[in-house]
Motif scaffolding. Structure first.
Motif, mmCIF file in Angstrom:
data_model
loop_
_atom_site.group_PDB
_atom_site.id
_atom_site.type_symbol
_atom_site.label_atom_id
_atom_site.label_comp_id
_atom_site.label_asym_id
_atom_site.label_seq_id
_atom_site.Cartn_x
_atom_site.Cartn_y
_atom_site.Cartn_z
ATOM 1 N N PHE A 239 11.603 -7.273 -12.625
ATOM 2 C CA PHE A 239 10.609 -7.114 -13.686
ATOM 3 C C PHE A 239 11.117 -6.173 -14.780
ATOM 4 C CE2 PHE A 239 7.837 -8.140 -10.043
ATOM 5 C CZ PHE A 239 7.058 -9.151 -10.594
ATOM 6 N N SER A 240 10.804 -6.517 -16.029
ATOM 7 C CA SER A 240 10.947 -5.545 -17.098
ATOM 8 C C SER A 240 9.791 -4.555 -16.997
ATOM 9 C CB SER A 240 10.922 -6.247 -18.455
ATOM 10 O OG SER A 240 9.612 -6.764 -18.708
ATOM 11 N N THR A 241 9.845 -3.490 -17.765
ATOM 12 C CA THR A 241 8.784 -2.490 -17.741
ATOM 13 C C THR A 241 7.437 -3.100 -18.116
ATOM 14 O OG1 THR A 241 10.360 -0.739 -18.304
ATOM 15 C CG2 THR A 241 8.015 -0.278 -18.670
ATOM 16 N N GLN A 242 7.429 -3.931 -19.161
ATOM 17 C CA GLN A 242 6.185 -4.567 -19.601
ATOM 18 C C GLN A 242 5.682 -5.564 -18.560
ATOM 19 O OE1 GLN A 242 6.501 -6.603 -23.349
ATOM 20 N NE2 GLN A 242 4.292 -6.853 -23.568
ATOM 21 N N GLU A 243 6.592 -6.358 -17.985
ATOM 22 C CA GLU A 243 6.196 -7.323 -16.955
ATOM 23 C C GLU A 243 5.612 -6.616 -15.735
ATOM 24 O OE1 GLU A 243 9.368 -11.001 -17.498
ATOM 25 O OE2 GLU A 243 9.961 -9.212 -16.387
ATOM 26 N N LEU A 244 6.250 -5.528 -15.361
ATOM 27 C CA LEU A 244 5.803 -4.799 -14.175
ATOM 28 C C LEU A 244 4.387 -4.273 -14.360
ATOM 29 C CD1 LEU A 244 6.379 -3.664 -11.384
ATOM 30 C CD2 LEU A 244 7.436 -1.668 -12.479
ATOM 31 N N GLN A 245 4.069 -3.833 -15.554
ATOM 32 C CA GLN A 245 2.720 -3.331 -15.820
ATOM 33 C C GLN A 245 1.688 -4.432 -15.587
ATOM 34 O OE1 GLN A 245 2.216 -1.810 -19.804
ATOM 35 N NE2 GLN A 245 0.223 -0.912 -19.365
ATOM 36 N N ARG A 246 1.978 -5.642 -16.058
ATOM 37 C CA ARG A 246 1.048 -6.764 -15.860
ATOM 38 C C ARG A 246 0.962 -7.162 -14.392
ATOM 39 N NH1 ARG A 246 1.805 -12.036 -19.103
ATOM 40 N NH2 ARG A 246 -0.127 -12.463 -17.924
ATOM 41 N N PHE A 247 2.105 -7.186 -13.719
ATOM 42 C CA PHE A 247 2.111 -7.596 -12.321
ATOM 43 C C PHE A 247 1.346 -6.591 -11.462
ATOM 44 C CE2 PHE A 247 3.919 -7.830 -8.047
ATOM 45 C CZ PHE A 247 3.786 -9.186 -7.780
ATOM 46 N N ARG A 248 1.576 -5.305 -11.693
ATOM 47 C CA ARG A 248 0.881 -4.279 -10.912
ATOM 48 C C ARG A 248 -0.632 -4.381 -11.064
ATOM 49 N NH1 ARG A 248 2.811 0.249 -8.749
ATOM 50 N NH2 ARG A 248 0.932 1.359 -9.441
ATOM 51 N N ALA A 249 -1.076 -4.796 -12.254
ATOM 52 C CA ALA A 249 -2.515 -4.881 -12.506
ATOM 53 C C ALA A 249 -3.183 -5.966 -11.661
ATOM 54 C CB ALA A 249 -2.766 -5.146 -13.982
ATOM 55 N N LEU A 250 -2.413 -6.928 -11.167
ATOM 56 C CA LEU A 250 -2.969 -7.983 -10.321
ATOM 57 C C LEU A 250 -3.313 -7.503 -8.916
ATOM 58 C CD1 LEU A 250 -0.676 -11.057 -11.132
ATOM 59 C CD2 LEU A 250 -3.118 -10.858 -11.625
ATOM 60 N N SER A 251 -2.728 -6.373 -8.491
ATOM 61 C CA SER A 251 -2.823 -5.950 -7.087
ATOM 62 C C SER A 251 -2.444 -7.125 -6.184
ATOM 63 C CB SER A 251 -4.232 -5.451 -6.745
ATOM 64 O OG SER A 251 -4.550 -4.302 -7.485
ATOM 65 N N ALA A 252 -1.266 -7.658 -6.420
ATOM 66 C CA ALA A 252 -0.832 -8.901 -5.783
ATOM 67 C C ALA A 252 -0.723 -8.762 -4.269
ATOM 68 C CB ALA A 252 0.510 -9.342 -6.359
ATOM 69 N N ILE A 253 -0.967 -9.872 -3.585
ATOM 70 C CA ILE A 253 -0.834 -9.946 -2.126
ATOM 71 C C ILE A 253 0.073 -11.120 -1.802
ATOM 72 C CG2 ILE A 253 -2.047 -10.220 0.066
ATOM 73 C CD1 ILE A 253 -4.605 -9.246 -1.365
ATOM 74 N N ASP A 254 1.118 -10.860 -1.037
ATOM 75 C CA ASP A 254 2.020 -11.890 -0.530
ATOM 76 C C ASP A 254 1.626 -12.157 0.915
ATOM 77 O OD1 ASP A 254 4.072 -13.419 0.519
ATOM 78 O OD2 ASP A 254 5.686 -12.070 -0.107
ATOM 79 N N VAL A 255 1.039 -13.341 1.179
ATOM 80 C CA VAL A 255 0.508 -13.611 2.516
ATOM 81 C C VAL A 255 1.536 -14.243 3.448
ATOM 82 C CG1 VAL A 255 -1.844 -13.848 1.658
ATOM 83 C CG2 VAL A 255 -0.412 -15.904 1.892
ATOM 84 N N HIS A 256 2.822 -14.199 3.067
ATOM 85 C CA HIS A 256 3.827 -14.811 3.940
ATOM 86 C C HIS A 256 5.146 -14.053 3.821
ATOM 87 C CE1 HIS A 256 4.879 -18.755 6.083
ATOM 88 N NE2 HIS A 256 5.889 -17.912 6.281
ATOM 89 N N ALA A 257 5.283 -13.018 4.648
ATOM 90 C CA ALA A 257 6.495 -12.217 4.660
ATOM 91 C C ALA A 257 6.891 -11.925 6.104
ATOM 92 C CB ALA A 257 6.286 -10.908 3.897
ATOM 93 N N HIS A 258 8.173 -11.665 6.306
ATOM 94 C CA HIS A 258 8.697 -11.316 7.634
ATOM 95 C C HIS A 258 9.527 -10.044 7.476
ATOM 96 C CE1 HIS A 258 7.528 -15.356 9.017
ATOM 97 N NE2 HIS A 258 8.098 -15.821 7.920
ATOM 98 N N VAL A 259 8.876 -8.904 7.668
ATOM 99 C CA VAL A 259 9.505 -7.611 7.393
ATOM 100 C C VAL A 259 9.517 -6.794 8.674
ATOM 101 C CG1 VAL A 259 9.431 -5.524 5.990
ATOM 102 C CG2 VAL A 259 8.703 -7.720 5.010
ATOM 103 N N PHE A 260 10.702 -6.313 9.066
ATOM 104 C CA PHE A 260 10.844 -5.620 10.341
ATOM 105 C C PHE A 260 11.551 -4.270 10.211
ATOM 106 C CE2 PHE A 260 10.582 -10.188 11.180
ATOM 107 C CZ PHE A 260 9.450 -10.203 11.974
#
Length: 366
Positions: free
Chosen positions: A32-53
């Motif tokens: 993300f660019s700085t401007q893109e990141l600001q918009r993305f953070r505002a979504l409070s996004a949720i990724d419902v499919h991850a495999h993190v260990f």
């Protein structure tokens, strides 16, 4: 009223007659660019499919992006490190506990032991223990339908009566079943380098059904899943990977119309969206904006800051496709972003996850 399948077909035809709008802007890549990141953070996004260990340094990326994940366990004896459910659970819980509320657990159960005595009761006992630890969902994986056979050499299907008490228990606890059943059509077709899944089947021949004698068809596997939906109307089911109907949006739409307890995630199937005409995807997503949930299928078991940059680039690329008119690239071809309205983005990235996975925010830090 015309069916959506017909409207979708007409939409594709009209787009093909007119041609896609040529991309005039430079291809945008990377994190993300700085401007893109600001918009993305505002979504409070949720990724419902991850495999993190591994929590470090992965949690720092979640904090940077203001991103929540559903951390999914899978019992798979063909993949290194995926056969031991207890080990996976321990590692995933370490991520959940260290995440400061940014990760929640999706547990699973062992289908390989289905013929053992008191199988369903033992599975239910294990799931309930995980629910007590904060798990909000249960994963059913494609080895049911595509790999495991019973003593009569018949493939174990999702609608086998052995699983019915398990489904009922999941529903009674208000949890969600994440069902990865079947695979893309190309898993049953001759090798095709143009397919989005060509490299996967090249590297995972055990999952490649083409040419194997006696294997069930994809339709058989999905009919068994549909039977589960019909028999358990009170069970929320999220079909992983667009419900394995990624190459037929009209059929996917019919399923979403037919089964009110069924939604799908986008994990690892974004290329199938990007291959469609832009107008077709805007129409499809707009119609089914309440039933599509964002997911990636990313995996992380440890790595460097460079690894995090690569993972962030995945999120940035998907977001550019959904949220902007920027040009991204798929297999050397330009793809213009959909520039969806903020209300639709909010559903895909946040609201639908909260609805279909109750507790994904409130119990994440338990």
């Amino acid at each position: 009223m015309k069916s959506y399948a017909l409207l979708l077909t007409l939409g594709i035809a009209l787009v093909n007659l007119g041609g896609q709008e040529p991309a005039t802007r430079q291809v945008v890549t990377g994190p993300f660019s700085t401007q893109e990141l600001q918009r993305f953070r505002a979504l409070s996004a949720i990724d419902v499919h991850a495999h993190v260990f591994a929590p470090v340094p992965f949690i720092s990326m979640l904090q940077k992006l203001n991103l929540h994940i559903l951390d999914i366990l899978v019992v798979d004896d063909l993949s290194t490190g995926r056969g031991d459910l207890n080990k996976q659970r321990s590692e995933a819980l370490s991520v959940v506990h260290a995440s400061h509320g940014y990760a929640a657990l999706c547990t699973s159960f062992d289908p390989y032991s289905f013929n053992q005595r008191d199988y369903a009761q033992n599975v239910i006992r294990g799931l309930n223990d995980d629910f007590a630890k904060g798990a909000i969902a249960v994963k059913l994986w494609k080895n049911v339908g595509m790999e495991i056979k019973d003593l009569n050499d018949r493939y174990l299907m999702a609608d086998n009566p052995l699983f019915e008490p398990i489904y009922q228990d999941i529903a009674s606890h208000n949890k969600t079943l994440v069902a990865h059943l079947a695979d893309p059509d190309s898993g049953w077709q001759p090798p095709n380098p143009a397919s989005p899944d060509y490299e996967y089947y090249r590297d995972h021949p055990g999952a490649y059904m083409y040419g194997k004698p006696g294997v069930p068809s994809k339709d058989e596997i999905l009919r068994a899943r549909d039977h589960v939906l019909e028999q358990n109307p009170g069970l929320r089911v999220v079909g992983a990977h667009l419900g394995s109907m990624e190459s037929n949006l009209a059929e996917l739409g019919l399923h979403l119309d037919r089964y009110s307890n069924f939604a799908v995630d986008t994990a690892a199937r974004m290329p199938y969206f990007e291959m469609q005409p832009r107008e077709t995807m805007v129409a499809f997503i707009t119609r089914y904006q309440d039933r599509l949930i964002y997911g990636t299928d990313i995996g992380f078991s440890g790595g460097s800051i460079q690894t995090l940059d690569e993972l962030e680039a995945v999120y940035a690329r998907d977001w550019r496709y959904f949220a902007t008119s920027d040009t991204i690239e798929y297999k050397g071809k330009p793809v213009k972003g959909l520039n969806l309205p903020e209300t639709v983005l909010r559903k895909i990235y946040h609201e639908n996850a909260v609805k279909w996975f109750p507790g994904i925010l409130s119990t994440a830090s338990r």
